[in-house]
Design an enzyme around this catalytic site. Structure first.
Site, mmCIF file in Angstrom:
data_model
loop_
_atom_site.group_PDB
_atom_site.id
_atom_site.type_symbol
_atom_site.label_atom_id
_atom_site.label_comp_id
_atom_site.label_asym_id
_atom_site.label_seq_id
_atom_site.Cartn_x
_atom_site.Cartn_y
_atom_site.Cartn_z
ATOM 1 C CB SER A 321 7.943 -1.792 -1.018
ATOM 2 O OG SER A 321 8.799 -2.668 -0.331
ATOM 3 C CG ASP A 332 -5.294 -11.042 -1.383
ATOM 4 O OD1 ASP A 332 -5.917 -10.288 -2.150
ATOM 5 O OD2 ASP A 332 -4.189 -11.546 -1.658
ATOM 6 C CE LYS A 346 11.672 -2.133 -3.546
ATOM 7 N NZ LYS A 346 11.608 -2.959 -2.325
#
Length: 479
Positions: A321, A332, A346
């Site tokens: 999560s 990223d 999740k």
């Protein structure tokens, strides 16, 4: 003497007479639209379906209340209707908490309660697939660091099939969580299902007070931070730890998100903002079309640490999560290297709101990484894969015997000093049983740690933690 047939005919006639008042003053069509029908009609196809459904339910509710032989428990009726409404979503992350359980729910969200210390997931019972145990057993998303669950060797992905001998198939996620809770120092026996094999473990509940952020220095010049969960206060707490570490002239930073089950998205954004320069995408959240819930979070201000300071984030299948949001934002944007194993996967967000005297938790959006990936049920792959230490199928019964014999606690009682020599001696003594020596080292180390006051426990273990060792090597060598 009347025949049986005549008596049945007379009885039918009496019943018919009793029913007739229901039809009085109206046609058959009007009766079909009574609270007993509640069905959909073509005439309603263009109407507001929610208003129509609620009106139908109200008619049914009032009708049942007027004819039911006993008094209707209206509080129970209200809570059962709310529970059923949210459960009908067939979403394991959406549920209603009735008033009788609201206090425990608030305790859970505050992170202070008596239990075994683990985040868990349990699909709604209606979604049971007999061929897939994960659809009806409890899934351990992550054990808390230092908790009874973690010390006993439970890990992310383990399934719990029974609690105190009772199957958990019919339980909701919340009900299962409540059964695992209890007064500190009380035992609870669970049946663990792992890789097709089951074994029982008896754990002693403790007061669970998981810190959100903790930190220390490894090997004299490497900063180490544990992020155990995200709350609205995590950003502020993390900044304080980072600033303290920067005063130590660290050459690199390791952020440990292993077994971090997530938490508040806002806390995650605050945390990422500490490390990223202004204007970087942190995450994109997309809600239901037309709800105006779509949001794109962008970093702001100057980073609190130099952009050339190497950062490693440790992940495993217990990183879920909001922990995945943070890991993806750092990965990223080329600000951190991920080491460990793939995360839980999740990729949905829940809103929690009070309803009546209870609470409702409802999934409201998907989130996407800065690179536009939806990681739900897929997880995030690490840059450098370092597998967890795991029991093989053959080792599970040997491990169960070891736990049943209380070999760990007995050894620590006889050898109370947590030295490397004592730890290695235990592994040497029991490896002949066929259990991986590295697993034995971890188990006895955890047992020693459990006997120490929490404040005296070392922040990390570079000697016996293979993923942490690899992170240190990466910072030292740059690869």
């Amino acid at each position: 003497m009347k025949s049986i047939y005549t008596r049945r005919l007379s009885l039918s006639f009496i019943v018919l007479l009793m029913i007739l008042p229901l039809f009085a003053g109206g046609s058959v069509e009007q009766v079909l639209a009574s609270p007993l029908s509640g069905g959909y009609t073509s005439q309603e196809s263009g109407a507001d379906q929610i208003s129509f459904d609620m009106a139908s339910l109200e008619r049914l509710y009032r009708y049942v209340d007027s004819i039911y032989i006993n008094e209707v428990d209206k509080e129970k009726m209200f809570n059962d209707l709310a529970t059923a409404l949210v459960a009908s979503l067939d979403d394991p992350y959406s549920f209603y908490v009735p008033p009788t359980e609201a206090k425990e729910y608030q305790e859970e969200t505050s992170g202070v309660y008596g239990g075994i210390g683990t985040y868990l997931n349990k699909p709604v019972p209606e979604n049971k697939d007999p061929s897939d145990p994960s659809t009806y057993m409890i899934t351990i998303v992550s054990p808390f660091p230092g908790s009874p669950a973690q010390r006993a060797g439970l890990r992310a992905g383990d399934l719990i099939s029974h609690i105190e001998g009772e199957a958990v198939d019919a339980l909701t996620s919340y009900e299962a969580s409540m059964l695992l809770r209890g007064e500190p120092n009380t035992p609870v026996t669970i049946t663990v299902y792992r890789s097709g094999t089951s074994f029982d473990l008896t754990l002693v509940r403790e007061m669970i007070t998981t810190p959100t952020v903790d930190s220390g220095i490894l090997e004299g010049d490497i900063g180490y931070i544990i992020l155990s969960e995200f709350t609205p206060q995590t950003g502020k707490q993390l900044l304080e730890h980072v600033q303290k570490l920067m005063e130590e002239d660290i050459v690199g930073l390791i952020i440990d998100e292993r077994n971090n089950g997530g938490g508040a998205v806002d806390g995650t954004m605050q945390a990422a903002n500490i490390f990223l320069e202004e204007g970087k995408t942190l995450v994109t959240i997309q809600g239901k079309k037309g709800t105006r819930r779509d949001q794109r979070y962008i970093s702001s201000g100057d980073p609190e640490v130099p952009l050339d300071l190497p950062i490693v984030i440790l992940t495993n299948t217990g990183s879920a999560s909001s922990a995945e949001i943070f890991a993806a934002a750092m990965k990223d944007n080329n600000r951190a290297t991920l080491i460990g194993t793939k995360t839980f996967g999740k990729g949905v967000v829940q809103d929690v709101f009070q309803f009546g005297e209870g609470f409702a938790q409802v999934t409201t959006a998907h989130y996407y990484t800065p690179n536009g990936e939806n990681i739900h049920e897929k997880g995030i792959e690490p840059d450098i894969l370092v597998d967890d230490v795991e029991l093989t199928d053959e080792e599970i019964p040997l491990f169960e015997t070891l736990m049943t014999e209380n070999a760990l606690s007995s050894y620590v009682k006889e050898n109370p000093e947590p030295t490397d020599e004592n730890i290695r001696a235990f592994a040497e003594q029991y490896k002949e049983r066929g259990i991986n020596e590295e697993i034995l080292l971890l188990l006895i180390r955890n047992e020693y740690l459990s006997k120490m006051p929490y404040e005296d426990r070392p922040i990390a273990d570079p000697i016996f933690d293979r993923q942490l060792r690899r992170a240190i090597e990466f910072i030292r060598s740059g690869s």
